[in-house]
Design a protein around this motif. Structure first.
Motif, PDB file in Angstrom:
ATOM      1  N   LEU A   1      22.110 -39.561 -42.874  1.00  0.00           N
ATOM      2  CA  LEU A   1      22.527 -39.515 -44.513  1.00  0.00           C
ATOM      3  C   LEU A   1      22.031 -38.422 -45.409  1.00  0.00           C
ATOM      4  N   GLU A   2      20.581 -38.633 -45.070  1.00  0.00           N
ATOM      5  CA  GLU A   2      19.836 -37.726 -45.937  1.00  0.00           C
ATOM      6  C   GLU A   2      19.833 -36.244 -45.421  1.00  0.00           C
TER       7      GLU A   2
ATOM      8  N   MET B   1      22.435 -30.886 -46.498  1.00  0.00           N
ATOM      9  CA  MET B   1      23.329 -29.718 -46.112  1.00  0.00           C
ATOM     10  C   MET B   1      24.174 -29.648 -47.498  1.00  0.00           C
ATOM     11  N   THR B   2      24.897 -30.794 -47.940  1.00  0.00           N
ATOM     12  CA  THR B   2      25.758 -30.249 -49.168  1.00  0.00           C
ATOM     13  C   THR B   2      25.042 -30.049 -50.365  1.00  0.00           C
ATOM     14  N   GLN B   3      23.762 -30.426 -50.495  1.00  0.00           N
ATOM     15  CA  GLN B   3      23.105 -29.485 -51.710  1.00  0.00           C
ATOM     16  C   GLN B   3      22.886 -28.014 -51.388  1.00  0.00           C
TER      17      GLN B   3
ATOM     18  N   LEU C   1      22.759 -35.063 -44.338  1.00  0.00           N
ATOM     19  CA  LEU C   1      24.145 -34.649 -44.865  1.00  0.00           C
ATOM     20  C   LEU C   1      23.880 -34.265 -46.278  1.00  0.00           C
ATOM     21  N   LEU C   2      23.131 -35.058 -47.088  1.00  0.00           N
ATOM     22  CA  LEU C   2      22.913 -34.734 -48.360  1.00  0.00           C
ATOM     23  C   LEU C   2      22.209 -33.495 -48.699  1.00  0.00           C
TER      24      LEU C   2
ATOM     25  N   LYS D   1      24.874 -26.292 -49.427  1.00  0.00           N
ATOM     26  CA  LYS D   1      26.153 -25.659 -49.187  1.00  0.00           C
ATOM     27  C   LYS D   1      27.145 -25.548 -50.221  1.00  0.00           C
ATOM     28  N   ARG D   2      26.705 -26.158 -51.593  1.00  0.00           N
ATOM     29  CA  ARG D   2      27.379 -26.089 -52.638  1.00  0.00           C
ATOM     30  C   ARG D   2      27.555 -24.916 -53.422  1.00  0.00           C
TER      31      ARG D   2
END
Lengths: 284, 284
Positions: free
Chosen positions: A263-264, A269-271, A266-267, A273-274
């Motif tokens: 989960l970490e 990554m999203t931070q 993933l988060l 890639k935004r």
């Protein structure tokens, strides 16, 4: 160039302002006489009429009606025009429109200027609306190359960032960044409202803050717009929704199984890639 | 009243400002000597020390450390205090914390002042941070009534809107409006990035605008915060995620089956039901 604009609302009117400013002669068409008058008064157009046949001498026509009226408007037009006249539209979905319009007029070039405001109508028309905003042009393999080029040049003259791609690529891209967010966001509101424990729901309403506000914004918007996206971009939207659902399931599994490292990651990554998605775009 | 504050960051420091302003005498504790000095210089506290035993004479203590340190901080404290001393915390999840802390100190009252800024540390501390913001107090059936009352009065004196409920109700409410949006929003970014057609992904990044920006904001935020929500509020978050997933499946089915009336009704409902969630709350 002599340019016709059918539909003198926010987009049509704003196109009139800027194209006229570039030295073109603008022929506006609206269903209402009062809109024609205001378009002349505001200097959005040079000529205005409620009669679509008034466009018989123009070189290029923008159809700026609501999506549902684009192909029927095109049908009314075609009997009266020279074949070299280029016709384009400004609809926010492209595959369905291009599929309907191309057989009706071989010189049809789909387009989507991605600018707007919350306002509508001739009074909302403004100068430089399209400046620095994306303008997507969506030819097919049948579209005359020269017509694509002319539309690209016109869009560039508005100061837009011009992208040219197939209708399908356009629709899938806007499904991801515009149509999917509406469904994701609407589902958030609907899920919260579905909480059966009224004490929880009432407290949630009291405690909701900027995070909920932002994430729910587009899901709490105009229902007609959301419906139109789903109806006219069903394929693209479903592809995005299915990818989204898989991703959501992965998140649920991580939490269920307490796979905190995953989960970490993933988060993180999203931070990371935004930012490429929000590089100073104009709102639309 | 003599009030101790452990952890002189944004929340602890801002509490110091306002409680001191109400006439209380504030004893601050920080792990760093330099923070103690700045807290004195900025007049956030009356006294400051790196020694937790300096709080032996106070009447009430706010533990304002990161969530992971709350119960261990409480353990260090308790050997040295009179039993009538009230201890509270400011953690953003409550069930897990109250469960750990209540057995350690019978006069423990869980609390969650829902205010904040993007900044951290003593320099970020500010006056009136909690004014008009929610302050949730989460007693259990074992919590002394008088201690709840004293904490409620203190929170009211900060100008906060005080809500009192069980830790479980708090956690479920914040799951809906704060923790679920993070997972929904992060999944949106991850799903977009997962698009395999690079032409589509590149165009999507170019075309993304305010809708994507808002819907993806909290999912592109601090990964540690998102991870903490999932770890400490697993039950509440999973309940919300499951409700959300069902809702999403309903939307997908509507679109798949072209049940446009149902989709329109849903979008009309979400448009109508959003405003009660965003009634002028302070950001947190």
């Amino acid at each position: 160039m002599k340019i016709g604009i059918i539909g003198l609302g926010l987009i049509g009117g704003s196109l009139g302002f800027d194209l006229r400013n570039c030295g073109h002669i603008i022929y506006g068409v609206s269903r209402k006489e009062s809109t024609c008058q205001r378009a002349i008064e505001r200097e959005v157009v040079d000529h205005a009429s409620i009669n679509i046949n008034s466009l018989s001498t123009v070189d290029l026509i923008f159809i700026c009606t609501p999506i549902t009226l684009i192909s029927s408007t095109l049908k009314q037009l075609t009997s009266n025009l020279r074949p070299e006249v280029i016709i384009t539209d400004v609809g926010s979905v492209k595959t369905a429109i291009v599929k309907e319009c191309e057989p009706l007029w071989s010189n049809f070039v789909g387009g989507h200027p991605m600018a707007g405001t919350a306002e509508q109508g001739i009074e909302a028309a403004q100068k430089n609306l399209f400046k620095a905003a994306p303008y997507v042009i969506t030819p097919t393999e049948n579209t005359p190359k020269n017509s694509i080029k002319i539309l690209e040049q016109l869009a560039q003259s508005l100061g837009s960032k011009v992208y040219t791609c197939s209708p399908e690529i356009h629709d899938q891209a806007v499904a991801w960044i515009s149509h999917l967010p509406v469904m994701v966001s609407a589902s958030l509101i609907a899920a919260c409202v579905g909480e059966k424990e009224k004490t929880v729901l009432n407290l949630a309403q009291q405690l909701a803050s900027s995070g909920f506000k932002d994430t729910s914004r587009v899901g709490g918007g105009n229902p007609e717009l959301g419906l139109m996206m789903a109806q006219y971009n069903k394929t693209g939207l479903l592809h995005s929704l299915q990818g989204y659902r898989q991703q959501l399931d992965e998140v649920i599994e991580y939490i269920n199984r307490e796979e905190w490292d995953s989960l970490e990651q993933l988060l993180m990554m999203t931070q990371k890639k935004r930012p490429p998605f929000i590089g100073g775009q104009k709102n639309s």
